[in-house]
Design an enzyme around this catalytic site. Structure first.
Site, PDB file in Angstrom:
ATOM      1  N   LYS A 199       0.845  -1.209   0.000  1.00  0.00           N
ATOM      2  CA  LYS A 199       0.000   0.000   0.000  1.00  0.00           C
ATOM      3  C   LYS A 199       0.877   1.255   0.000  1.00  0.00           C
ATOM      4  O   LYS A 199       0.623   2.215  -0.735  1.00  0.00           O
ATOM      5  CB  LYS A 199      -0.941  -0.011   1.213  1.00  0.00           C
ATOM      6  CG  LYS A 199      -2.038  -1.073   1.100  1.00  0.00           C
ATOM      7  CD  LYS A 199      -2.843  -1.243   2.381  1.00  0.00           C
ATOM      8  CE  LYS A 199      -3.799  -2.430   2.252  1.00  0.00           C
ATOM      9  NZ  LYS A 199      -4.618  -2.667   3.443  1.00  0.00           N
ATOM     10  N   GLN A 214      -4.331  -1.668   9.778  1.00  0.00           N
ATOM     11  CA  GLN A 214      -4.343  -2.978   9.127  1.00  0.00           C
ATOM     12  C   GLN A 214      -4.921  -4.034  10.077  1.00  0.00           C
ATOM     13  O   GLN A 214      -4.558  -4.104  11.251  1.00  0.00           O
ATOM     14  CB  GLN A 214      -2.911  -3.352   8.685  1.00  0.00           C
ATOM     15  CG  GLN A 214      -2.820  -4.598   7.840  1.00  0.00           C
ATOM     16  CD  GLN A 214      -3.481  -4.476   6.460  1.00  0.00           C
ATOM     17  OE1 GLN A 214      -3.676  -3.380   5.935  1.00  0.00           O
ATOM     18  NE2 GLN A 214      -3.849  -5.598   5.885  1.00  0.00           N
ATOM     19  N   ASP A 252     -10.744   2.901   4.349  1.00  0.00           N
ATOM     20  CA  ASP A 252     -11.086   1.477   4.254  1.00  0.00           C
ATOM     21  C   ASP A 252     -12.604   1.289   4.133  1.00  0.00           C
ATOM     22  O   ASP A 252     -13.071   0.200   3.783  1.00  0.00           O
ATOM     23  CB  ASP A 252     -10.629   0.731   5.519  1.00  0.00           C
ATOM     24  CG  ASP A 252      -9.300   0.007   5.335  1.00  0.00           C
ATOM     25  OD1 ASP A 252      -9.037  -0.454   4.217  1.00  0.00           O
ATOM     26  OD2 ASP A 252      -8.558  -0.110   6.332  1.00  0.00           O
TER      27      ASP A 252
HETATM   28  N1  GUN Z   1      -6.892  -6.863   6.269  1.00  0.00           N
HETATM   29  C1  GUN Z   1      -7.274  -7.547   5.148  1.00  0.00           C
HETATM   30  N2  GUN Z   1      -7.814  -6.713   4.239  1.00  0.00           N
HETATM   31  C2  GUN Z   1      -7.768  -5.474   4.791  1.00  0.00           C
HETATM   32  C3  GUN Z   1      -8.176  -4.202   4.314  1.00  0.00           C
HETATM   33  O1  GUN Z   1      -8.713  -4.026   3.206  1.00  0.00           O
HETATM   34  N3  GUN Z   1      -7.954  -3.160   5.177  1.00  0.00           N
HETATM   35  C4  GUN Z   1      -7.381  -3.315   6.395  1.00  0.00           C
HETATM   36  N4  GUN Z   1      -7.220  -2.226   7.175  1.00  0.00           N
HETATM   37  N5  GUN Z   1      -7.014  -4.502   6.863  1.00  0.00           N
HETATM   38  C5  GUN Z   1      -7.192  -5.566   6.052  1.00  0.00           C
END
Ligand code: GUN
Length: 292
Positions: A52, A96, A119
């Site tokens: 990311k 995350q 998110d």
């Molecule tokens: N863990 C797995 N997918 C995601 C996501 O799209 N965002 C976040 N913050 N954690 C994740």
């Protein structure tokens, strides 16, 4: 059969975002800035967060990665979230998931400002999504919608079956496919671990979206001829045939199904790359608003 090339579409979207950033810069406007919080040393989470941050650099965004030990307290994490909520320099914040067991993920998600919740996990944003009010959409379901849109796959009136009811994929996906919009307007069946006679249901799907986390679970006897198959699963398994000794498998038995389907996403290179591009798009929207 058409393979839905998420890698290619994702690159196109990132080029569009980079252009939008140049436009913002030339107008003297703010460069989008994403903050990511990573707790602990879960290997997969580290890989995702690093990807990311790299993607932010590639499109010209600013990014800040904040890492904490596994033993950070929930209170200290909440203090950090609050600090970022009030930081005018930062436009988007992700924490995350998964978080360590001693931290309540819902409490953390609720603490993130809905205006920075790129998110799309905050209850306010989930509510807006359900009501079809423009807001941040969760990245993986939004990536699937974008793939469907860019390949002109018609969804109206179709029966969409979703496997998995996670808050990150299955639940929002089922809402998005049932909304009165395009893509959308599907008749949706949401299935999960307690569903009885799953095969009877998947065989009736025009569009099958699988987010279950079981490698090669869906086989050709479980699908309808000509179905559109979207595979969200990604499981790492040992392989004698790759240099690394590992390979990635989806939830769908790709070789078995491909000739029976009309459209299918590969793993890797299908849904996965779309997810990051949609997070970037949300971060751009946190600066530009939802009209552009
Ligand atoms: N863990 C797995 N997918 C995601 C996501 O799209 N965002 C976040 N913050 N954690 C994740």
């Amino acid at each position: 059969m058409t393979i839905l090339d998420g890698k290619k579409i994702s690159k196109e979207i990132q080029l569009e975002i980079a252009k939008a950033v140049n436009k913002l810069n030339s107008k003297g406007k703010k460069t989008p800035h994403l903050a990511a919080i990573l707790v602990g040393n879960n290997g997969a989470s580290q890989t995702y967060v690093n990807a990311k941050v790299t993607a932010c650099k590639n499109v010209g965004f600013k990014s800040t990665l904040i890492q904490f030990d596994n033993n950070i307290s929930e209170k200290d994490l909440l203090i950090k979230v609050d600090e970022i909520n009030r930081d005018k320099e930062i436009d988007g914040l992700i924490v995350q998931l998964p978080l360590p067991d001693h931290i309540n993920s819902i409490r953390i998600t609720e603490a993130i400002s809905p205006l920075k919740d790129v998110d799309g996990f905050h209850p306010i944003n989930i509510g807006k999504m359900a009501l079809n009010i423009p807001t941040f959409l969760p990245a993986t379901p939004a990536g699937i919608l974008e793939l469907i849109k860019r390949y002109n796959i018609s969804t109206s009136g179709k029966h969409c079956v979703v496997i998995g009811r996670s808050h990150i994929v299955g639940m929002p996906m089922s809402i998005l496919m049932s909304r009165n919009s395009n893509p959308g307007n599907c008749t949706v069946t949401l299935t999960h671990s307690r569903t009885v006679n799953l095969k009877n249901i998947t065989k009736k799907a025009d569009i099958l979206i699988v987010a279950l986390g079981k490698a090669e679970f869906i086989t050709s006897d479980m699908i309808k001829e000509g179905a559109c198959i979207i595979d969200v699963g990604i499981t790492r398994v040992r392989s004698k045939y790759t240099k690394s000794g590992w390979k990635l498998l989806g939830d769908v038995s790709f070789d078995d199904i491909k000739n029976k389907s009309s459209y299918i996403t590969p793993v890797p290179g299908g849904v996965g790359p779309m997810t990051i591009s949609m997070l970037l798009l949300n971060t751009l929207k946190s600066v530009t608003g939802f009209d552009s």
